[in-house]
Scaffold this motif. Structure first.
Motif, PDB file in Angstrom:
ATOM      1  N   SER A 154      -0.678  -2.645   0.288  1.00 31.28           N
ATOM      2  CA  SER A 154      -1.488  -3.610   0.139  1.00 31.28           C
ATOM      3  C   SER A 154      -2.269  -3.667   1.753  1.00 31.28           C
ATOM      4  O   SER A 154      -3.273  -3.511   2.321  1.00 31.28           O
ATOM      5  CB  SER A 154      -1.246  -5.015  -0.745  1.00 31.28           C
ATOM      6  OG  SER A 154      -1.459  -4.840  -1.016  1.00 31.28           O
ATOM      7  N   SER A 155      -1.790  -4.124   1.996  1.00 34.89           N
ATOM      8  CA  SER A 155      -1.310  -4.022   4.503  1.00 34.89           C
ATOM      9  C   SER A 155      -1.846  -3.036   4.671  1.00 34.89           C
ATOM     10  O   SER A 155      -2.645  -3.146   5.216  1.00 34.89           O
ATOM     11  CB  SER A 155      -0.970  -4.682   4.596  1.00 34.89           C
ATOM     12  OG  SER A 155       0.851  -3.655   5.106  1.00 34.89           O
TER      13      SER A 155
ATOM     14  N   VAL B 119       4.341  -4.493  -3.263  1.00 41.94           N
ATOM     15  CA  VAL B 119       2.637  -3.698  -3.088  1.00 41.94           C
ATOM     16  C   VAL B 119       2.136  -4.825  -1.938  1.00 41.94           C
ATOM     17  O   VAL B 119       0.901  -4.221  -1.075  1.00 41.94           O
ATOM     18  CB  VAL B 119       2.259  -4.596  -4.826  1.00 41.94           C
ATOM     19  CG1 VAL B 119       0.648  -5.888  -4.437  1.00 41.94           C
ATOM     20  CG2 VAL B 119       3.116  -4.800  -6.342  1.00 41.94           C
ATOM     21  N   GLY B 120       2.837  -5.743  -1.950  1.00 41.93           N
ATOM     22  CA  GLY B 120       2.285  -6.112   0.027  1.00 41.93           C
ATOM     23  C   GLY B 120       2.365  -5.312   0.881  1.00 41.93           C
ATOM     24  O   GLY B 120       1.007  -5.409   1.464  1.00 41.93           O
TER      25      GLY B 120
ATOM     26  N   TRP C 109      -3.856   6.151   2.786  1.00 50.10           N
ATOM     27  CA  TRP C 109      -3.580   4.262   2.034  1.00 50.10           C
ATOM     28  C   TRP C 109      -5.283   4.084   1.998  1.00 50.10           C
ATOM     29  O   TRP C 109      -6.106   3.566   1.621  1.00 50.10           O
ATOM     30  CB  TRP C 109      -2.766   3.651   2.273  1.00 50.10           C
ATOM     31  CG  TRP C 109      -1.629   3.627   2.055  1.00 50.10           C
ATOM     32  CD1 TRP C 109      -0.371   4.166   2.679  1.00 50.10           C
ATOM     33  CD2 TRP C 109      -1.901   4.143   0.885  1.00 50.10           C
ATOM     34  NE1 TRP C 109       0.444   4.729   1.822  1.00 50.10           N
ATOM     35  CE2 TRP C 109       0.236   5.060   0.323  1.00 50.10           C
ATOM     36  CE3 TRP C 109      -1.832   4.234  -0.999  1.00 50.10           C
ATOM     37  CZ2 TRP C 109       1.154   4.772  -1.000  1.00 50.10           C
ATOM     38  CZ3 TRP C 109      -1.368   4.350  -1.885  1.00 50.10           C
ATOM     39  CH2 TRP C 109       0.023   4.856  -1.596  1.00 50.10           C
TER      40      TRP C 109
ATOM     41  N   THR D 190      -8.344   3.323  -0.513  1.00 48.79           N
ATOM     42  CA  THR D 190      -8.822   2.733  -1.053  1.00 48.79           C
ATOM     43  C   THR D 190     -11.004   2.759  -1.056  1.00 48.79           C
ATOM     44  O   THR D 190     -11.064   1.872  -2.457  1.00 48.79           O
ATOM     45  CB  THR D 190      -8.353   0.957   0.070  1.00 48.79           C
ATOM     46  OG1 THR D 190      -7.734   1.499   0.791  1.00 48.79           O
ATOM     47  CG2 THR D 190      -9.442  -0.254  -0.167  1.00 48.79           C
TER      48      THR D 190
ATOM     49  N   MET E  28      -3.749  -0.492   3.064  1.00 47.71           N
ATOM     50  CA  MET E  28      -4.412  -0.160   2.319  1.00 47.71           C
ATOM     51  C   MET E  28      -5.948  -0.686   3.202  1.00 47.71           C
ATOM     52  O   MET E  28      -6.923  -0.343   2.825  1.00 47.71           O
ATOM     53  CB  MET E  28      -5.192  -0.049   0.630  1.00 47.71           C
ATOM     54  CG  MET E  28      -4.522   1.132  -0.078  1.00 47.71           C
ATOM     55  SD  MET E  28      -3.759  -0.389  -1.442  1.00 47.71           S
ATOM     56  CE  MET E  28      -5.376   1.418  -2.033  1.00 47.71           C
ATOM     57  N   PHE E  29      -5.944  -1.963   3.343  1.00 48.91           N
ATOM     58  CA  PHE E  29      -6.750  -2.531   4.520  1.00 48.91           C
ATOM     59  C   PHE E  29      -6.885  -2.590   5.605  1.00 48.91           C
ATOM     60  O   PHE E  29      -5.649  -2.331   6.219  1.00 48.91           O
ATOM     61  CB  PHE E  29      -7.121  -3.944   3.690  1.00 48.91           C
ATOM     62  CG  PHE E  29      -7.099  -4.316   2.117  1.00 48.91           C
ATOM     63  CD1 PHE E  29      -8.757  -3.838   2.384  1.00 48.91           C
ATOM     64  CD2 PHE E  29      -6.550  -4.086   1.577  1.00 48.91           C
ATOM     65  CE1 PHE E  29      -9.385  -3.820   0.995  1.00 48.91           C
ATOM     66  CE2 PHE E  29      -6.928  -4.032   0.618  1.00 48.91           C
ATOM     67  CZ  PHE E  29      -8.406  -4.211  -0.045  1.00 48.91           C
TER      68      PHE E  29
END
Lengths: 289, 271
Positions: free
Chosen positions: B61-62, B57-58, B242, B246, B64-65
C-alpha cells in the motif's frame, strides 16, 4: 355447412375427451354448447380448427374435409374460422389496431405483416369493425390497457376481420361481470345475424345461453346428451348434463303450453345420445370437474 | 406422527421423534466433515505467510500511493477498447443466441428429440467455459488483440443469453400464441406476432444485464493478451509499477460504476 362426424379425441394420458361426437351446424345458426367443466367443450371447438388434433372422425367445413389437410391448406381453412377466447388471448403488448389486423395474418405475407404494411382494404375493415364494436377511440391503446369487456370486443373484431364462415367461441363471458357478459353475448349474436355467420359458443352460464341462442347442445363426458331449443330445457335435462342439483332457479322455465317441446327434446337428441338416461355416477362427475 | 396423546391431551410436535433424530445426526455429520476439511487446509497452509500478510499489505500500500496520475492519458484508449470488446461481444452473442434460444425452447423447437439437445449442448458448453479460458484459446488461434477478446466475450455470452431467453420463451402465455395460430398465420408469423412481443421485455433486460457483465469481464481479458485495459494492468504488475496499478484499478472501478449506472437506467426505461 359445418359437419362433425364421429369425432373422437383421446389424449395421450388416456382421457377420452370426445367420444364420437356428431353435430351438424347449418349456415347462420348460433349454437350454445353447455356442459360441466371437463366435458370436452373446449376440446370440441379446438378439434374443429385443429388447434388440437382429433384422434379420429371427420370435420367438414363447406364441403372441405379438415382433418386430413396438410399444414398449408389447414392454414388457408383456418381463415374461415374465427376464434374468440375466454381470456381474450390478445397479444398484450401490441396495440388494439395490431391485434385486430393480426386476424389478417392468414391473408398477408410474412414481411408485409412484419413491417405492418397491411392492405388498405384490411385497415378500412379494421376501422369499420372497431367502430361497430365501439372501440374506434382506442385504436392506438395497448391491449393491456383495456378493460375486460373492451378486450373481448377487440377479440371479436380480430375474429371477424378474418372474414370467417363460422365463429368458434370459447367461454366468451367467463371472465366478465354479468352486465358486460350480456353485452358481449348480444354483440356476438347480433354480428352473427348481420353477417350470416354460424357460431358455436361454449358457455357455462345456462341462463345466458337460453337468452341469446336458438339451439343448445349439451355435452357430458365427451358425448352429446342434449340437442334442442333453449326453452325445451328442463331441470331433468340439466340434471342429465351436469348432475343432480336444484335447478329450479337456473332455467328460464318453459311455459306450461310448451310441454310438447319438452317431450321432443330427447327425441331430437336421439341421433347422438343414448335414449336411456343412466344414473348419475357421482365419482365420475367428481373426476371431471 | 407428530401427534401423540398423553392421557386425554393431544400433544403436537413439529416433527416425529425419528425424523428429529435424523436431523440432529445430519448436523453432527456436517460439523464433523467441516472440522476434518479445516484440519487438512490448516496443514497445507504456511501460517507464517498468513501472519506476515498485514505487514506485506502495508508495504505494498505504501508503494501504491500516491497513484501516478500522469499515467491516465495512456488509459483512455484501453478503456475505449474494453468498452468496444464488451459491446461488440454482446451484439455478436445476441445474433447467435436468439436462434439457439428458439431452437432450445420446448414450445418453439422444430424437434424436441434432435434439435433441442444440440441447442442445449451449445448453451451448456458456452456457459461452462470462462471467458478468460475462451480468450486464452482464441489468442493462440486468431492472435492477440481486440478481436480475440470480442470473440471470447461473445462465445461466453451465447449460453447466458440463450438460456435466459429460452426460459422466457417457455414461460409465455400460450393462449396468445393459440389465438394467432387460429387466424391461419404461418409458423414464422406466429413467432413474430404471438411470441416476440411477449419476450421483448425479457430480451431487453437480458441484453443490458449481459452487457453489464461483459464490461466487467472484458477488463481482465488483457491479462491473457486479448486487448483492453487488462493489458496495461498486466504490464504494470510485471514491472512492479504499483502507482500505475492503483490508477488502473481506480479507472476500472469508475468505468464499471458508470456502466452499471447506464444499465440500470436503460433497464428501468425498458421495463
Amino acid at each position: 355447412m359445418l359437419r362433425l362426424d364421429g369425432l373422437v379425441k383421446t389424449y395421450p394420458t388416456g382421457d377420452k375427451a370426445l367420444k364420437s361426437v356428431t353435430l351438424e351446424v347449418p349456415r347462420g345458426q348460433v349454437i350454445g354448447l353447455i356442459g360441466p367443466s371437463g366435458a370436452g367443450k373446449s376440446t370440441l371447438i379446438r378439434c374443429i380448427n385443429r388447434l388440437i388434433e382429433p384422434s379420429s372422425g371427420s370435420v367438414t367445413l363447406e364441403g372441405v374435409e379438415l382433418t386430413t389437410l396438410r399444414p398449408r391448406a389447414l392454414r388457408a381453412q383456418r381463415r374461415r374460422m374465427g376464434m374468440i377466447f375466454q381470456e381474450y388471448a390478445l397479444v398484450e403488448r401490441l396495440s388494439v389496431m395490431e391485434n385486430v389486423l393480426s386476424g389478417q395474418l392468414g391473408y398477408v405475407g410474412f414481411w408485409r405483416s412484419y413491417f405492418r404494411k397491411f392492405p388498405q382494404a384490411a385497415i378500412d375493415e379494421a376501422f369499420r369493425l372497431l367502430d361497430r364494436v365501439g372501440l374506434v377511440d382506442m385504436v392506438d391503446k395497448r391491449a393491456d390497457e383495456l378493460s375486460g369487456g373492451q378486450r373481448q370486443r377487440v377479440g371479436i373484431a380480430r375474429a371477424l376481420i378474418q372474414n370467417p364462415a363460422i365463429l368458434l367461441v370459447d367461454e366468451p363471458t367467463a371472465s366478465l361481470d354479468p352486465k358486460t357478459s350480456r353485452q358481449i353475448m348480444r354483440l356476438i349474436c347480433e354480428l352473427c345475424e348481420e353477417r350470416g355467420l354460424a357460431a358455436i359458443i361454449n358457455i357455462h352460464d345456462v341462463a345466458l345461453a337460453q337468452i341469446f341462442v336458438r339451439r343448445i347442445v349439451g355435452l357430458r363426458a365427451g358425448e352429446i346428451v342434449f340437442d334442442g331449443l333453449p326453452n325445451s330445457m328442463t331441470a331433468a335435462t340439466l340434471t342429465e348434463i351436469y348432475g343432480e342439483e336444484d335447478w329450479s332457479a337456473t332455467i328460464r322455465e318453459a311455459d306450461g303450453d310448451d310441454d310438447t317441446d319438452i317431450d321432443d327434446a330427447p327425441r331430437r337428441a336421439a341421433g347422438a345420445a343414448p335414449q336411456h338416461i343412466p344414473e348419475i355416477d357421482r365419482d365420475r362427475l367428481a373426476g371431471l370437474t | 406422527m407428530p401427534v401423540s396423546s398423553v392421557g386425554e391431551i393431544q400433544v403436537w410436535h413439529r416433527r416425529a421423534r425419528g425424523k428429529q433424530l435424523a436431523i440432529w445426526f445430519g448436523w453432527l455429520c456436517g460439523v464433523a466433515l467441516f472440522m476434518f476439511c479445516w484440519n487438512i487446509i490448516s496443514e497445507k497452509t504456511t501460517w507464517f505467510f498468513v501472519f506476515d500478510a498485514p505487514r506485506i499489505v502495508g508495504d505494498i500500500s505504501s508503494r501504491m500511493f500516491p497513484p501516478r496520475w500522469s499515467y491516465a492519458e495512456k488509459l483512455w484508449l484501453p478503456i475505449w477498447d474494453t468498452m468496444n470488446i464488451a459491446t461488440l461481444g454482446t451484439i455478436f452473442s445476441i445474433v447467435m443466441a436468439v436462434p439457439v434460444a428458439f431452437l432450445a425452447a420446448r414450445n418453439t423447437t422444430p424437434s424436441a428429440k434432435f434439435v433441442r439437445p444440440v441447442a442445449l449442448l451449445i448453451i451448456v458448453s458456452s456457459r461452462s467455459i470462462n471467458s478468460l479460458i475462451w480468450a486464452l484459446l482464441l489468442v493462440s488461434i486468431v492472435g492477440p488483440g481486440l478481436f480475440a477478446g470480442v470473440i471470447a466475450i461473445s462465445l461466453r455470452s451465447i449460453g447466458f443469453v440463450a438460456k435466459l431467453l429460452y426460459e422466457a420463451i417457455e414461460e409465455i402465455d400460450q393462449n396468445q400464441v393459440e389465438a394467432i395460430e387460429a387466424t391461419g398465420a404461418s409458423r414464422i408469423q406466429v413467432i413474430a406476432f404471438g411470441i416476440v412481443p411477449q419476450i421483448m421485455p425479457a430480451f431487453a433486460g437480458i441484453t443490458v444485464f449481459r452487457w453489464d457483465i461483459n464490461i466487467r469481464e472484458s477488463t481482465v481479458l488483457g491479462l491473457v493478451g486479448a486487448g483492453g485495459i487488462g493489458l496495461q494492468l498486466q504490464a504494470s504488475l510485471n514491472v512492479l509499477a504499483w502507482p500505475q496499478v492503483t490508477l488502473i484499478l481506480m479507472a476500472i472501478l469508475c468505468f464499471v460504476l458508470a456502466s452499471e449506472l447506464v444499465s440500470a437506467r436503460v433497464r428501468k426505461a425498458i421495463i
